[in-house]
Enzyme design. Sequence first.
Site, mmCIF file in Angstrom:
data_model
loop_
_atom_site.group_PDB
_atom_site.id
_atom_site.type_symbol
_atom_site.label_atom_id
_atom_site.label_comp_id
_atom_site.label_asym_id
_atom_site.label_seq_id
_atom_site.Cartn_x
_atom_site.Cartn_y
_atom_site.Cartn_z
ATOM 1 C CB ILE A 136 -0.981 0.016 1.196
ATOM 2 C CG1 ILE A 136 -0.230 -0.110 2.528
ATOM 3 C CG2 ILE A 136 -2.005 -1.088 1.063
ATOM 4 C CD1 ILE A 136 -1.153 -0.063 3.727
ATOM 5 C CG ASP A 137 -0.166 4.346 -2.630
ATOM 6 O OD1 ASP A 137 0.593 3.655 -3.331
ATOM 7 O OD2 ASP A 137 -1.267 4.777 -3.024
ATOM 8 C CD GLN A 138 6.762 7.381 2.166
ATOM 9 O OE1 GLN A 138 6.933 7.662 0.986
ATOM 10 N NE2 GLN A 138 7.581 7.794 3.118
ATOM 11 N NE ARG A 236 -2.623 8.261 -4.051
ATOM 12 C CZ ARG A 236 -1.327 8.453 -3.853
ATOM 13 N NH1 ARG A 236 -0.522 7.426 -3.638
ATOM 14 N NH2 ARG A 236 -0.826 9.688 -3.883
#
Length: 302
Positions: A136-138, A236
């Site tokens: 998952i994104d930072q 997103r």
Amino acid sequence: MSIQIHVLPDGNLQALTDLPITLEEFNTFLAISKEKKKHTEILKNGQVITNPAEEISPKDKVTVRIDQTFDISETTPLSFAGVPIVYEDDFCLVANKKPFLLVHGDGNTEDTLTSRVNGYLVSNGARFAAQPVNRIDQEASGLVLFSKHPLVKAFLDEQFENGTAKKEYLAVVDGRVDHREIDINNPIARNRHEAEKMMVFSKGKPAHTHITRLKLFEDKSLVCADISTGRKHQIRVHLANIGYPIMNDPLYGLVRNKKGLMLQAYRLRFLQPYTRKPIEVELDMDTRFKWFDPALARKSDN
């Protein structure tokens, strides 16, 4: 037919079968990748066997022996900062990633979710380094699945590739979402003009996101996103493309505070590698969403 697999103290596997099977059938059940098969041996009653037609009976003692290729080495990044573990068995581990923590190293950062998980495992005497299966994104938070044993990584990877594994996310988006359900099937590709971004593009890779509106607020909405594909930045990009960027998205929206991307991987379902039983892990709503009542996250508004 039932095959039980147990991890021995040295990290090798021991197998018990309730019916006679061939070595070929046993290897199929193990679902070991071709590369990792090069580093394993199957022993029946202490003797290495290689003939695919050789029979294994319920009385046989079967061991899967693994060489030292996958052992934790001195160069394996370790962090002992602590990590929330929300599920664990002999083969898998699910950790709760906090926002702004990388899942794996970028060449500059030593403290990552993976290094924390491996620090935890080393502290508990693990032989093998864990590897993340999903990412998952930072800036986001939530559930990340790790393989604790090298022989199960391929089986877990395949679940995310073929859609057997399921991921669901909670997100706070800018704007009041008009519809209770939105099904998005827009292909995604890299943005050729901005290297760090992705974009909806007709010739991109297929991407499917299902959005369920959970709660409306004055100028924001709480939604659940269920994805059946795993493109980079998929949720997103899809939400921004239909006019509802995720709050605090530095690439596709506006950063309004320092709480990080308001996206949480809150539910994860996958099959346990050897029991094949479904495992489901769910988190409470992230405390970053504190202005929402957590009870409302499980109910659609009427």
